[in-house]
Design a protein around this motif. Sequence first.
Motif, PDB file in Angstrom:
ATOM      1  N   THR A  52       0.743  -1.262   0.179  1.00 43.31           N
ATOM      2  CA  THR A  52       0.146   0.066  -0.099  1.00 43.31           C
ATOM      3  C   THR A  52       0.964   1.353  -0.094  1.00 43.31           C
ATOM      4  O   THR A  52       0.420   2.147  -0.535  1.00 43.31           O
ATOM      5  CB  THR A  52      -1.003   0.052   1.188  1.00 43.31           C
ATOM      6  N   ALA A  53       1.909   1.213   0.978  1.00 44.55           N
ATOM      7  CA  ALA A  53       2.846   2.488   1.074  1.00 44.55           C
ATOM      8  C   ALA A  53       3.404   2.666  -0.361  1.00 44.55           C
ATOM      9  O   ALA A  53       3.571   3.936  -0.463  1.00 44.55           O
ATOM     10  CB  ALA A  53       3.878   2.314   1.998  1.00 44.55           C
ATOM     11  N   LEU A  54       3.718   1.972  -1.324  1.00 44.94           N
ATOM     12  CA  LEU A  54       4.519   1.981  -2.426  1.00 44.94           C
ATOM     13  C   LEU A  54       3.390   2.183  -3.676  1.00 44.94           C
ATOM     14  O   LEU A  54       3.413   3.155  -4.393  1.00 44.94           O
ATOM     15  CB  LEU A  54       5.534   1.116  -2.584  1.00 44.94           C
ATOM     16  N   LEU A  55       2.866   0.997  -3.736  1.00 46.25           N
ATOM     17  CA  LEU A  55       2.037   0.819  -5.041  1.00 46.25           C
ATOM     18  C   LEU A  55       0.866   2.060  -5.112  1.00 46.25           C
ATOM     19  O   LEU A  55       0.575   2.811  -6.159  1.00 46.25           O
ATOM     20  CB  LEU A  55       1.202  -0.661  -5.149  1.00 46.25           C
ATOM     21  N   ALA A  56       0.087   2.258  -4.181  1.00 46.12           N
ATOM     22  CA  ALA A  56      -1.079   3.286  -3.865  1.00 46.12           C
ATOM     23  C   ALA A  56      -0.486   4.544  -3.968  1.00 46.12           C
ATOM     24  O   ALA A  56      -1.043   5.471  -4.479  1.00 46.12           O
ATOM     25  CB  ALA A  56      -1.785   3.138  -2.731  1.00 46.12           C
ATOM     26  N   THR A  57       0.937   4.726  -3.713  1.00 46.89           N
ATOM     27  CA  THR A  57       1.306   6.252  -3.721  1.00 46.89           C
ATOM     28  C   THR A  57       1.361   6.695  -5.205  1.00 46.89           C
ATOM     29  O   THR A  57       1.212   7.927  -5.627  1.00 46.89           O
ATOM     30  CB  THR A  57       2.851   6.058  -3.307  1.00 46.89           C
ATOM     31  N   ILE A  58       1.604   5.554  -6.177  1.00 45.72           N
ATOM     32  CA  ILE A  58       1.544   6.038  -7.594  1.00 45.72           C
ATOM     33  C   ILE A  58       0.271   6.618  -8.070  1.00 45.72           C
ATOM     34  O   ILE A  58       0.634   7.689  -8.589  1.00 45.72           O
ATOM     35  CB  ILE A  58       1.889   4.579  -8.391  1.00 45.72           C
ATOM     36  N   TYR A  59      -0.871   6.096  -7.601  1.00 43.13           N
ATOM     37  CA  TYR A  59      -2.201   6.329  -8.184  1.00 43.13           C
ATOM     38  C   TYR A  59      -2.404   7.843  -7.324  1.00 43.13           C
ATOM     39  O   TYR A  59      -3.075   8.633  -7.980  1.00 43.13           O
ATOM     40  CB  TYR A  59      -3.097   5.273  -8.067  1.00 43.13           C
ATOM     41  N   ASP A  60      -2.007   7.856  -6.292  1.00 49.67           N
ATOM     42  CA  ASP A  60      -2.334   9.070  -5.265  1.00 49.67           C
ATOM     43  C   ASP A  60      -1.505  10.532  -6.212  1.00 49.67           C
ATOM     44  O   ASP A  60      -1.932  11.257  -6.232  1.00 49.67           O
ATOM     45  CB  ASP A  60      -1.695   9.052  -3.914  1.00 49.67           C
ATOM     46  N   SER A  61      -0.364   9.906  -6.519  1.00 50.55           N
ATOM     47  CA  SER A  61       0.636  11.029  -7.044  1.00 50.55           C
ATOM     48  C   SER A  61       0.041  11.726  -8.381  1.00 50.55           C
ATOM     49  O   SER A  61       0.024  12.572  -8.902  1.00 50.55           O
ATOM     50  CB  SER A  61       2.126  10.488  -7.185  1.00 50.55           C
ATOM     51  N   ILE A  62      -0.516  10.474  -9.234  1.00 49.36           N
ATOM     52  CA  ILE A  62      -1.133  10.878 -10.594  1.00 49.36           C
ATOM     53  C   ILE A  62      -2.298  11.711 -10.249  1.00 49.36           C
ATOM     54  O   ILE A  62      -2.448  12.652 -10.770  1.00 49.36           O
ATOM     55  CB  ILE A  62      -1.717   9.575 -11.321  1.00 49.36           C
TER      56      ILE A  62
END
Length: 381
Positions: A246-256
């Motif tokens: 969650t900490a890394l993968l979900a960060t991608i879509y939050d950053s988008i």
Amino acid sequence: MTEPATDDWARRLAEIRQLMAEQAVGLDASGDFPRDNIDRLRQRGFLSLAVPQQYGGAGADLPRLQQAIAAIAWGEPATALIVCMQYLHHLRLAENERWAEPLRQRVFQDAVDRGGLINSLRVEPELGSPARGGLPQTVATRGAEGWQINGHKIYTTGIEGLSWLAIWGRSDDSPPLVGTWLVPADSDGVSVVKSWEHLGMRATGSHEVVLNNVQVAADHAVDVWPADAPPAPDAEQFRLFANRHTALLATIYDSIARAARDWLVSWLATRIPGSLGLPLSSLPRVQEKVGQIDGWLLVNRSLLEKAAALGFSTNDANLAKVTITDNAIQAVNQALELTGNHGLSRQNPLERHYRNVLCGRVHTPQNDSAWLAAGKHAFQK
């Protein structure tokens, strides 16, 4: 190699955001593997951030890895997904005692010296995602000199740039062994079928891979076990993995979503319709909608920070992942509603952000799996 000082780290992140953003439009249009981006990240040490210090890496903690992924993804999220898989694999590898130490050293050293990338190849045309159960159709056959591997994998993120393939498969024993075989990407018999033609995250190059009589040494069965006697579940390892995921993968879509929000705010502040004579940002309705976007992203930030602190249970980490992804999608969708045709124009980045952010839902755990597991847990309690 050690972690950089705070001021230097902030400068490096800002530089990476800009460098990645410069490539985003072209990579989205071409779908080419982001070689220049990967090379820039290699030169700046970002591909070995998660390698433990005893192997020559930075040994960065999870919050710092999260910041790196956020910066890369704000600029070009397909590159961030490739690097995210690198970090997750290195974190697992550092703790996995099943791996022979010489192979562990080779993978880590390759990342430090050459920026060598690794990813897991798990999904198959018939099996689908192994997270939903079933035996893989990729088969490793025993031979006098090791293993011969045959199989077909799909959605192999970053395959054109990988050095190491962690192949999910089964042996030809009875009962079979199940687990991971490590295959050098340049092995004879490894071929790439360029089939990735996707709505978003196009530069991940997640093509198909065919393994035809690929030979590896006996010790390349790095993490396998009898299918009828799997290792006892390690609840703490599951929890750590879910938090890191969650900490890394979900960060991608939050950053988008944050990149979309940043563009939206700038556009609204400069868009002055003739009938209004003032920027759209002056309208209370517009301010309200942007405030709602910021509210979704505020929730995301809290969830991401807790995941980076390894603060969730397994179920809660998975719920956080799907919540962050859904919030990010809502945020970009609302930005599209505020911009209308302008947001859907290829001349502006918002439509690209929307196509990219939608891809967050396909990653494990998907919404139904996370919600079902949480609901079962609620009734067990």
